[in-house]
Design a protein around this motif. Structure first.
Motif, PDB file in Angstrom:
ATOM      1  N   GLY A   6      37.061  40.283  51.421  1.00 18.51           N
ATOM      2  CA  GLY A   6      38.053  40.202  52.490  1.00 18.51           C
ATOM      3  C   GLY A   6      38.727  41.514  52.769  1.00 18.51           C
ATOM      4  O   GLY A   6      39.331  41.676  53.829  1.00 18.51           O
ATOM      5  N   GLU A   7      38.698  42.468  51.860  1.00 17.14           N
ATOM      6  CA  GLU A   7      39.309  43.791  52.050  1.00 17.14           C
ATOM      7  C   GLU A   7      38.276  44.835  51.664  1.00 17.14           C
ATOM      8  O   GLU A   7      38.136  45.208  50.501  1.00 17.14           O
ATOM      9  N   SER A   8      37.526  45.292  52.619  1.00 20.01           N
ATOM     10  CA  SER A   8      36.440  46.223  52.344  1.00 20.01           C
ATOM     11  C   SER A   8      36.935  47.602  51.947  1.00 20.01           C
ATOM     12  O   SER A   8      36.188  48.385  51.341  1.00 20.01           O
ATOM     13  N   GLU A   9      38.156  47.954  52.274  1.00 17.92           N
ATOM     14  CA  GLU A   9      38.666  49.281  51.937  1.00 17.92           C
ATOM     15  C   GLU A   9      39.028  49.396  50.462  1.00 17.92           C
ATOM     16  O   GLU A   9      38.964  50.480  49.897  1.00 17.92           O
ATOM     17  N   LYS A  10      39.430  48.316  49.840  1.00 17.79           N
ATOM     18  CA  LYS A  10      39.822  48.355  48.434  1.00 17.79           C
ATOM     19  C   LYS A  10      38.597  48.127  47.548  1.00 17.79           C
ATOM     20  O   LYS A  10      37.711  47.340  47.885  1.00 17.79           O
ATOM     21  N   MET A  11      38.589  48.828  46.418  1.00 16.53           N
ATOM     22  CA  MET A  11      37.486  48.706  45.469  1.00 16.53           C
ATOM     23  C   MET A  11      37.987  48.036  44.189  1.00 16.53           C
ATOM     24  O   MET A  11      39.147  48.202  43.790  1.00 16.53           O
ATOM     25  N   MET A  12      37.132  47.299  43.563  1.00 17.24           N
ATOM     26  CA  MET A  12      37.478  46.569  42.340  1.00 17.24           C
ATOM     27  C   MET A  12      36.445  46.895  41.260  1.00 17.24           C
ATOM     28  O   MET A  12      35.227  46.867  41.510  1.00 17.24           O
ATOM     29  N   ALA A  13      36.945  47.227  40.061  1.00 12.78           N
ATOM     30  CA  ALA A  13      36.057  47.536  38.934  1.00 12.78           C
ATOM     31  C   ALA A  13      35.512  46.231  38.347  1.00 12.78           C
ATOM     32  O   ALA A  13      36.259  45.279  38.114  1.00 12.78           O
ATOM     33  N   ARG A  14      34.224  46.229  38.106  1.00 14.21           N
ATOM     34  CA  ARG A  14      33.591  45.034  37.565  1.00 14.21           C
ATOM     35  C   ARG A  14      32.541  45.441  36.537  1.00 14.21           C
ATOM     36  O   ARG A  14      31.865  46.462  36.677  1.00 14.21           O
TER      37      ARG A  14
END
Length: 413
Positions: free
Chosen positions: A44-52
Motif C-alpha cells: 500500500g505504500e510503495s515509497e517505504k521499504m521494510m526489512a524482511r
C-alpha cells in the motif's frame, strides 16, 4: 538428534525420515538454515521499504545452497521443507500393496494345507475347486472362508507397453558434443536420491535424514524378547534389556602370561566381575571328563574355597569409605584372592599344559563356576517389579562352563 521428536519419524507416511533434518545432495553432509535480509516495499505504500528475512538451506562443507536449483526461500524458519516427489510413487505404492496381498494369501493357503499329507492336499484342492456344494459341509470350510474374507482384494493395472516408434530418441549431439563434467552428478549423488536419480547438478534436491532404529533380539529357544529399544530417536535407553551380561559374572585374564612350558605347572591370574546389584557367592570346580570339550589340552587346579564378590555400586568411585570390604565378605585368603576392587576380584589358579604340546600351540583350559542369580537383578521397567521386591526371593544357583585360551606354548618340555 535432540531436535528430533518421536512423532517426527514414527508416522508411517514419513517412513523413519525426519522433516527437520536434511542431507546435502552434493556432499551428503547436514544442511543448515541460512538467513538472507531483503528490503521490500510496504504493501500500500510503495515509497517505504521494510526489512524482511528469508530462509534457505545451505551446506557449510561444500557451500551448496537451495537457491542454486531454484528452490524458493521460506518466510519463517519454522516452515517445513518438502522433498522432491517421485513421479512414479503412486505406481510403486500400488505394487507394494499388491505384493503384500499376494504374500498374505499364500501364507493362508500354506497354513490350511500344512497339516495334510501331500497326496491329500492335492485332493482337497481339487475338491474345493470342482465340488463347491460338498465343500460347504466340511468342518474347516467355515474357518477358511472367514480367513479369506478378512483379506481385502487388491488389483493393479497392467503395465503399459509402448512401441519402438514411441520411444524418445537420443539427442543428435550426444556422441559429438563436449561433456561438462562439473555439471554431471556422480554415483554417490544419484544414489542419495534413488527415486529420482538426477543426471544434472541443476536437478539436485535435498533429501531427508533417515533415523536408524536399534535392533530388537529374541531368544532362539523360547522366543522371548531379550533386547527391545525405545522408539525415540533422542533416547539410547532400552525398554527390555535381558542379555546375559547383566546377571552372569564375567571372567577375564588379569594379565597375559610371559612364558608357558609344556608339562609345567603355571600360575594364572583371573578376574571376576559382578554385574548385579547383589552380593553373590561363587564356587569354582574342574569340568568332568564327560563335560570337557575336545579342544581342552591342559589341566587346571582351582581353590575349593567359596568366593564372595561385592555388589555393583555405580557411585563407588565418587565416594570414600574407610573400610573397603563389606562386613559380609570378611577376610580373604591371600593364597587365593590377590586383589579386590569393588565388584571385581583377582584370584589365582594353576594350569598344567599337556606334555605332548609343541611350541606355538594354544593352551586351552576350561572350568565350571556356580553363582547366585536373583530374579529382579536385571533393571527392567516391569509393572510387577514392586510386587517382586516385596516378596522374599531366594536366589537361584546357576552353573556356567567357561573355556579359555590362556596363551601359546613358548618352551617345549
Amino acid at each position: 538428534m535432540d531436535s528430533w521428536t518421536t512423532n517426527d519419524v514414527a508416522t508411517s507416511a514419513r517412513k523413519n525420515k525426519s522433516s527437520n533434518s536434511w542431507h546435502c545432495p552434493s556432499c551428503s553432509q547436514s544442511l543448515t538454515l541460512g538467513i538472507y535480509n531483503t528490503n521490500t516495499p510496504v504493501p500500500g505504500e510503495s515509497e517505504k521499504m521494510m526489512a524482511r528475512k528469508t530462509y534457505f538451506q545451505s551446506c557449510g562443507f561444500c557451500r551448496w545452497t537451495s537457491r542454486e536449483v531454484g528452490i524458493p526461500d521460506k518466510e519463517f524458519s519454522s516452515m517445513s521443507w518438502s522433498e522432491k516427489l517421485n513421479p512414479n510413487q503412486q505406481r510403486v505404492n500400488s505394487l507394494v500393496e499388491y505384493f503384500k496381498f499376494l504374500s498374505h494369501k499364500e501364507a493362508l493357503d500354506k497354513k490350511s494345507l500344512a497339516k495334510l499329507p501331500p497326496h491329500l492336499a492335492v485332493t482337497r484342492q481339487m475338491h474345493h475347486r470342482y465340488s463347491p456344494l460338498k465343500a460347504v459341509h466340511s468342518p474347516s470350510f467355515g474357518r477358511q472362508l472367514k480367513e479369506n474374507m478378512s483379506l481385502k482384494e487388491v488389483t493393479i493395472e497392467p503395465a503399459k507397453t509402448i512401441s519402438l516408434d514411441e520411444v524418445e530418441k537420443l539427442p543428435e549431439g550426444i556422441f559429438t558434443d563436449e561433456i561438462t563434467i562439473t555439471k554431471m552428478t556422480g554415483i554417490d549423488q544419484r544414489h542419495g536420491s534413488p527415486t529420482n536419480q538426477p543426471n544434472d547438478t541443476s536437478e539436485l534436491a535435498p533429501y531427508s535424514m533417515i533415523a536408524f532404529t536399534k535392533r530388537s533380539l529374541r531368544c532362539k529357544a523360547c522366543d522371548h524378547n531379550l533386547i527391545k529399544a525405545e522408539y525415540n530417536p533422542a533416547s539410547t535407553k532400552f525398554k527390555i534389556h535381558l542379555i546375559a551380561l547383566k546377571f552372569i559374572p564375567e571372567i577375564r585374564m588379569n594379565k597375559p602370561l610371559k612364558s608357558l612350558q609344556a608339562g609345567q605347572r603355571t600360575c594364572v591370574e583371573l578376574s571376576i566381575i559382578n554385574p548385579t546389584e547383589y552380593l553373590i557367592h561363587i564356587s569354582l570346580s574342574e569340568c568332568s571328563t564327560e563335560q570337557t570339550p575336545p579342544s581342552v589340552n591342559s589341566f587346571i587346579e582351582l581353590s575349593k574355597d567359596e568366593i564372595i564378590i561385592a555388589r555393583l555400586d555405580e557411585t563407588a568411585e565418587f565416594t570414600q569409605s574407610d573400610d573397603p570390604l563389606d562386613s559380609e565378605i570378611g577376610q580373604d585368603n591371600p593364597e587365593v584372592i590377590l586383589h579386590r576392587d569393588g565388584n571385581r576380584i583377582v584370584f589365582l589358579c594353576h594350569v598344567t599344559p599337556n606334555k605332548d604340546m609343541k611350541i606355538g600351540d594354544r593352551v586351552i583350559t576350561c572350568l565350571k563356576f556356580t553363582h547366585e542369580h536373583h530374579e529382579n537383578s536385571v533393571i527392567v521397567s516391569r509393572p510387577q517389579q514392586q510386587q517382586q521386591q516385596s516378596k522374599s526371593t531366594t536366589p537361584h544357583q546357576l552353573t556356567q562352563t567357561v573355556v579359555m585360551d590362556i596363551g601359546a606354548i613358548t618352551t617345549a618340555e
